[in-house]
Design a protein around this motif. Sequence first.
Motif, PDB file in Angstrom:
ATOM      1  N   TRP A 117      -2.304   2.554  -6.125  1.00 55.59           N
ATOM      2  CA  TRP A 117      -2.438   1.193  -5.602  1.00 55.59           C
ATOM      3  C   TRP A 117      -2.326   1.188  -4.079  1.00 55.59           C
ATOM      4  N   GLY A 119      -1.607  -1.338  -2.165  1.00 53.60           N
ATOM      5  CA  GLY A 119      -0.812  -2.454  -1.664  1.00 53.60           C
ATOM      6  C   GLY A 119       0.355  -2.064  -0.785  1.00 53.60           C
ATOM      7  N   THR A 159      -9.700  -4.635  -1.136  1.00 53.90           N
ATOM      8  CA  THR A 159      -9.125  -4.903  -2.452  1.00 53.90           C
ATOM      9  C   THR A 159      -7.641  -4.551  -2.462  1.00 53.90           C
ATOM     10  N   GLU A 160      -6.800  -5.560  -2.554  1.00 53.11           N
ATOM     11  CA  GLU A 160      -5.361  -5.406  -2.764  1.00 53.11           C
ATOM     12  C   GLU A 160      -4.661  -4.576  -1.679  1.00 53.11           C
ATOM     13  N   LYS A 162      -2.321  -5.053   0.356  1.00 46.06           N
ATOM     14  CA  LYS A 162      -1.284  -6.061   0.566  1.00 46.06           C
ATOM     15  C   LYS A 162      -0.578  -5.932   1.913  1.00 46.06           C
ATOM     16  N   ASN A 192      -4.121  -9.162  -4.148  1.00 45.67           N
ATOM     17  CA  ASN A 192      -3.254  -8.986  -5.306  1.00 45.67           C
ATOM     18  C   ASN A 192      -2.625 -10.334  -5.660  1.00 45.67           C
ATOM     19  N   TRP A 193      -2.260 -10.500  -6.922  1.00 42.20           N
ATOM     20  CA  TRP A 193      -1.782 -11.805  -7.414  1.00 42.20           C
ATOM     21  C   TRP A 193      -0.575 -12.328  -6.631  1.00 42.20           C
ATOM     22  N   ASN A 195       0.089 -11.855  -3.437  1.00 42.55           N
ATOM     23  CA  ASN A 195      -0.125 -11.825  -1.995  1.00 42.55           C
ATOM     24  C   ASN A 195      -1.134 -12.857  -1.525  1.00 42.55           C
TER      25      ASN A 195
END
Length: 206
Positions: A117, A119, A159-160, A162, A192-193, A195
């Motif tokens: 990930w 993030g 993408t993500e 964060k 991301n959900w 952020n």
Amino acid sequence: MRLLIRLALALWLINTGTLHVEARTDTSGPLKGVCLVAPRTAPDSNPLEPVKELGANYVAVIPYAFCRPDQPEVKYHYSHQWWGETVKGVKQTIAYAREYELKVMLKPHLWVGGEGWPGKLSFESDKQWQQWRSSYQAYILRFARLAEKAGVELFTVGTECKALAREHPGYWRSLIEKVRKVYSGKVTYQANWDNVQHVAFWDQLD
């Protein structure tokens, strides 16, 4: 924007075909999207008929790039990368989508070695940050140009990411401006959900 259907499919592509410049289709209405996982190798025919049968109208094509916290250069389109993640594979995926009248979101995605990930990715030194930002920009702009040539309806600038989105909003604003100079479709970012409220550049996106 939200994808109403997110489904990981093993997408098998063939090592033939060319990319044709096409008119971008209407992007109004709900996005019923399916995410495609790129393959190592290729099949003998277009594998996207099941996607159309699901009632989807979009496919998210994902050309991964790779880096590590201690090796910040973003690498992509290299010789032993999975075929479907390469420039050639992405072009063929888009061509397959068009055969079933599916719209396309081209969604570059960063994979961080040792973590996966992106993030948490952040850099302690300015040298590392500068190396990452320049190589990531080259990665994004290469696929933005491909998206323009292929008439892709929707392009994702990140993408993500964060931590990097929160720490360097000016970088992302500059990157979005550069993308819009080479790509005329709609531009988005995949937060991301946890952020969404911390992304400071939503106003520059579609």
